[in-house]
Scaffold this motif. Sequence first.
Motif, PDB file in Angstrom:
ATOM      1  N   ALA A 147      29.956  21.138  81.792  1.00  0.00           N
ATOM      2  CA  ALA A 147      29.169  21.399  80.585  1.00  0.00           C
ATOM      3  C   ALA A 147      29.074  22.892  80.302  1.00  0.00           C
ATOM      4  N   ARG A 148      28.914  23.684  81.344  1.00  0.00           N
ATOM      5  CA  ARG A 148      28.816  25.143  81.173  1.00  0.00           C
ATOM      6  C   ARG A 148      30.099  25.705  80.577  1.00  0.00           C
ATOM      7  N   VAL A 149      31.242  25.313  81.118  1.00  0.00           N
ATOM      8  CA  VAL A 149      32.524  25.831  80.615  1.00  0.00           C
ATOM      9  C   VAL A 149      32.790  25.310  79.210  1.00  0.00           C
ATOM     10  N   ARG A 150      32.457  24.043  78.971  1.00  0.00           N
ATOM     11  CA  ARG A 150      32.686  23.468  77.643  1.00  0.00           C
ATOM     12  C   ARG A 150      31.882  24.212  76.577  1.00  0.00           C
ATOM     13  N   GLU A 151      30.658  24.587  76.929  1.00  0.00           N
ATOM     14  CA  GLU A 151      29.803  25.294  75.967  1.00  0.00           C
ATOM     15  C   GLU A 151      30.235  26.751  75.793  1.00  0.00           C
ATOM     16  N   ALA A 152      30.538  27.414  76.905  1.00  0.00           N
ATOM     17  CA  ALA A 152      30.862  28.849  76.837  1.00  0.00           C
ATOM     18  C   ALA A 152      32.266  29.111  76.305  1.00  0.00           C
ATOM     19  N   LEU A 153      33.201  28.201  76.593  1.00  0.00           N
ATOM     20  CA  LEU A 153      34.606  28.416  76.230  1.00  0.00           C
ATOM     21  C   LEU A 153      35.122  27.197  75.480  1.00  0.00           C
TER      22      LEU A 153
END
Length: 551
Positions: free
Chosen positions: A318-324
């Motif tokens: 979720a963190r990577v999907r949101e940030a990148l």
Amino acid sequence: MARKYRILADFTADLLKPLLLKHLPGSEVAVAPYGQVFQGLKEHPAATETLVVFSRIENTLPSFQALSQFDPVDKAALDRDVDYFASELREAARHQETVLVFSWSIPLGMRGHGMADYRPGQGLRYAVNRANNRLADQLADVNNVFLLDTERVLINFDAPKTNARFWYAGKVPFTLPFFEVCAREIAAAIHGLSGTSRRLIVVDLDNTLWGGILGDVGWEGLKLGGHDHIGEAHVDFQRALKALTRRGIILALASKNYESNALEAIEKHPEMVLRKDDFACWRINWQDKAQNIVEIAKAVNLGLASVVFLDDNSAERARVREALPDVFVPEWPEDPTDYTRALYTLTCFDLPALSEEDKKRAAMFVEERARQELQQNAGSEEDWLRSIDMRVQIAPLNSANQARIVQLFNKTNQFNLATRRANENELATWVADGDRYLWGFRVSDRFGDTGLTGIVTLDVRGEEAEVVDFIMSCRVMGRKIEEAMLGVALAKAAERGAKLGFARFQPTKRNQPMLEFLKRSGLSEEEENLYRWNLESAYPQPDFLTISMDA
């Protein structure tokens, strides 16, 4: 400009249109009238760029229709029907940029001939396999026709594929979810053809590449292989990842661990399939994984739109999907025994053809690591460039290099003068028209062969010569290869009697590196984005490069 698609089917295919628009936003999609495949192949609307043909074997090949009714059919009759369909596709392809053809399958719900289904002249399975192989052989030399594997889609699709009520009410043979999968297959093919398929997998370690938490159990306690079903599943997953490297996919690691411990596990665990030399890059630390992915992509000279991130941890995904948002982060199974199948179902790696450079790409990045290590210890950049003994081999467009040249044309974005896209037929036609030339540049050094990494095209018109295309892979940026390529093009222009060489830069959102080179190249910018060179003067070449040219 919107890309235009036209769908030909022997059934009602209107449901495909909105689904295709969802996966290929900004496109224009037209659906031909139901049941007019052969008529549609004879029509050539000027606005269509991609033709999608979806026919069922029982409606396309009369011999198969007879066979399905238990009439004996000889192989020659089946071959004649296939050859006729292939000839129609071949003619249609002359008027299209791309033709995508769904292969044939046994009619859904039909049992066929049971244990006799593989018997020549009797079996439906034998006939379908022979027909598909015959069609592929007949179209093998048509560079803009591609077959999509319907049987694989059917096998991997678990939900109901058909609904008899839909067929009798509206001549719709498939369910909406199955049409959705077909739309994804079309989109995957288009991304592969346009050079926007994914090329880098960044994978986690703990409970993803291996079972267990390294910091808790040590490398000896990791679940890998052995008689443990979880360990076997992780080994199979590693085998599947390694297989992808043989088709040009690059692997990298992003893990929250101590680097020395992780590398020790990778090298020492006897059941590890993947070793250090299988990874182009890694960021093993306690930093944010999104930032680590940015650094990895930069290190291998790829954009984030080329990256796939695999991690068992839903919070990290979720963190990577949101940030990148440009990074593709698929949902990942909780059960490691499903990892390999999940990897196999990803459609984002599809390519129209596999070049020699693709097969060697993973090894090339290992060699690049060695170059970078040497560069860090060199006294200066020029000392480093001289020490690696670079060689440039130049060749015109030919049958051996055309697949790789087309690949570079269609997927290179950063170091690209015109960002012109072209297939093999279009390039061959362009070179044959007038005083035009195309050269491919292959680069090697003492660490290895980086493959065909550059392209220049030249159009000589009397006393003026235009460098139309200037394309270079980012993997050789910063080694003065671009100066060598430009020097060769301008020297060839002078040999052909031109007095002035020029290049017209077509700006895009991604080709800033090309502009930066032009501004420092020594060419004069007499008007915006137009760069010139007086051919009475030789363009200076790097003296540490060995350049040779094939006839």
